[in-house]
Design a protein around this motif. Sequence first.
Motif, short mmCIF file in Angstrom:
data_model
loop_
_atom_site.label_atom_id
_atom_site.label_comp_id
_atom_site.label_asym_id
_atom_site.label_seq_id
_atom_site.Cartn_x
_atom_site.Cartn_y
_atom_site.Cartn_z
N VAL A 1 0.95 -1.19 -0.11
CA VAL A 1 0.36 -0.02 0.43
C VAL A 1 0.86 1.23 0.35
O VAL A 1 0.47 2.19 -0.77
N LEU A 2 1.68 1.61 0.93
CA LEU A 2 2.60 2.34 1.41
C LEU A 2 3.39 2.41 -0.28
O LEU A 2 4.09 3.67 -0.81
N ARG A 3 3.58 1.35 -0.76
CA ARG A 3 4.80 1.74 -1.99
C ARG A 3 3.58 2.29 -3.54
O ARG A 3 3.91 3.09 -4.17
N GLY A 4 2.30 2.03 -3.62
CA GLY A 4 1.57 2.52 -4.15
C GLY A 4 1.18 4.17 -3.76
O GLY A 4 1.15 4.60 -4.72
N LEU A 5 0.97 4.41 -2.99
CA LEU A 5 0.82 5.59 -2.45
C LEU A 5 2.01 6.57 -2.78
O LEU A 5 1.40 8.06 -3.28
N ALA A 6 3.47 6.01 -2.28
CA ALA A 6 5.47 6.23 -2.60
C ALA A 6 4.49 6.96 -4.35
O ALA A 6 4.90 8.32 -4.79
N ALA A 7 4.07 5.37 -5.05
CA ALA A 7 4.02 5.94 -6.46
C ALA A 7 2.49 6.73 -7.39
O ALA A 7 3.17 7.42 -8.26
N GLY A 8 1.85 6.84 -6.44
CA GLY A 8 0.29 7.97 -6.80
C GLY A 8 0.02 6.83 -7.69
O GLY A 8 -0.38 7.44 -8.47
N ARG A 9 0.47 5.55 -8.08
CA ARG A 9 -0.72 4.65 -9.08
C ARG A 9 -0.70 3.49 -8.17
O ARG A 9 -0.64 3.28 -6.87
N ALA A 10 -1.33 2.58 -8.70
CA ALA A 10 -1.44 0.93 -8.16
C ALA A 10 -0.35 -0.02 -8.86
O ALA A 10 0.94 0.59 -9.71
N PRO A 11 0.49 -0.35 -7.34
CA PRO A 11 1.99 -0.74 -7.11
C PRO A 11 2.44 -2.36 -7.86
O PRO A 11 2.37 -3.01 -7.73
N TRP A 12 2.09 -1.89 -9.34
CA TRP A 12 2.46 -2.71 -10.31
C TRP A 12 2.54 -2.52 -11.41
O TRP A 12 2.45 -3.55 -12.76
N GLY A 13 3.75 -1.82 -11.76
CA GLY A 13 4.16 -0.73 -12.64
C GLY A 13 5.39 -1.84 -12.92
O GLY A 13 6.51 -1.30 -14.51
N ASN A 14 6.55 -2.75 -12.08
CA ASN A 14 7.19 -3.62 -12.45
C ASN A 14 8.14 -4.79 -12.04
O ASN A 14 6.47 -5.22 -10.79
N MET A 15 8.71 -5.13 -12.52
CA MET A 15 8.74 -7.01 -11.51
C MET A 15 8.76 -7.02 -9.72
O MET A 15 8.07 -8.01 -9.20
N TYR A 16 9.45 -5.73 -9.09
CA TYR A 16 9.66 -6.04 -8.00
C TYR A 16 8.17 -5.98 -7.81
O TYR A 16 7.76 -6.16 -6.51
N GLU A 17 7.83 -4.31 -7.58
CA GLU A 17 5.77 -4.73 -7.54
C GLU A 17 5.18 -5.88 -7.40
O GLU A 17 4.50 -6.57 -6.63
N PHE A 18 5.28 -7.07 -8.82
CA PHE A 18 4.32 -7.65 -9.47
C PHE A 18 4.94 -9.17 -8.35
O PHE A 18 3.36 -9.53 -7.28
N VAL A 19 5.81 -9.36 -8.13
CA VAL A 19 6.06 -10.31 -6.86
C VAL A 19 5.88 -9.98 -5.83
O VAL A 19 5.67 -11.23 -5.27
N THR A 20 5.99 -8.85 -5.25
CA THR A 20 5.41 -7.73 -3.72
C THR A 20 4.32 -8.63 -3.54
O THR A 20 3.48 -8.89 -3.08
N SER A 21 3.69 -8.16 -5.13
CA SER A 21 2.23 -8.35 -4.85
C SER A 21 1.04 -9.55 -4.83
O SER A 21 0.26 -10.04 -4.12
N THR A 22 1.98 -10.29 -5.42
CA THR A 22 1.30 -11.62 -5.53
C THR A 22 2.09 -12.54 -4.56
O THR A 22 1.04 -13.19 -4.62
N MET A 23 2.59 -12.60 -3.63
CA MET A 23 3.70 -13.00 -2.15
C MET A 23 1.83 -12.13 -1.35
O MET A 23 1.91 -13.14 -0.91
#
Length: 302
Positions: free
Chosen positions: A79-101
């Motif tokens: 959630v904090l990553r999404g707030l920091a980016a100002g978007r859904a936090p799924w824009g790269n592999m790091y964000e997709f892996v952490t979200s899927t986990m």
Amino acid sequence: MNGLAYYSSLTMVTSAVVYLLAFTAHAAEWASARRVDPDATSRARQERLDADLTLIDRFGRIGIALTCIGAVLHVSGVVLRGLAAGRAPWGNMYEFVTSTMAFVAIAYLVLAIGLKMRWLGLPVTLLLTIGQGLAVTVFYVDVAPLVPALHSVWFVVHIVAAATAGAMFNVGGLASILFLLRTRAERKGAVKGYLARLPEPIVLDRIAYRVTAFAFPLWTFTIAAGSIWAAYAWGRYWGWDPKETWSLVTWVVYAAYLHARATAGWKGTRAAWLGVLGMAAFWWNFVGVNLLTAGLHSYAGI
């Protein structure tokens, strides 16, 4: 790094450490189960059995509690990553892996607490430790704007469906692996320790099937939504990009799994191996394609 991004990274790293502690607790739970003598008859042996079962339960509860803490930290980091980016936090592999986990952790806790499936604790916490550990040490990238191709409502729809399906595929795959371990032990006449505390093979097989049957329509929708997104971003629905190709390969493996069970009566060992193959295909598509191939989905990799 802004403040929100810093705290996101901090909670992600902390969650990986907590998952490692949860895995250690579940490993102790499994190790303690090896001392259990189910044939205890004398009073002294019965007292020892009761003490061992209490110890096993204590380690299991510690593992669940730590996994809950890790999941809270993990979801907070997403959630904090999404707030920091100002978007859904799924824009790269790091964000997709952490979200899927995070989806895996939530799915496991629902199953473990709601459906008494704590026996999944060891393999799931191992998966979470490795996945989250790789994310924060190898896949991490700083917060950055989305590339133009990602600016679409299908960005959220496609990724949420993929992450949810992926989480359930992993749960089903782990159930299949446990099924294979349990049946192998039964053939050798050596079902003891924690394997003896697992559900009967027929139950493990049923769980793997039901979870996969739930995930498969989501994965089908993921591919369909991705095709619509591709038409919006690149002007074509399908182009045999490596990610598209391996998404289809994963779909075919799971389709074969469900078809074989429904028409050929495949259950048990053969179905379990197909489930493990599907899980391997998913992970190759999830990580291998991003790291070792080049394509239009390169924005999702390192």
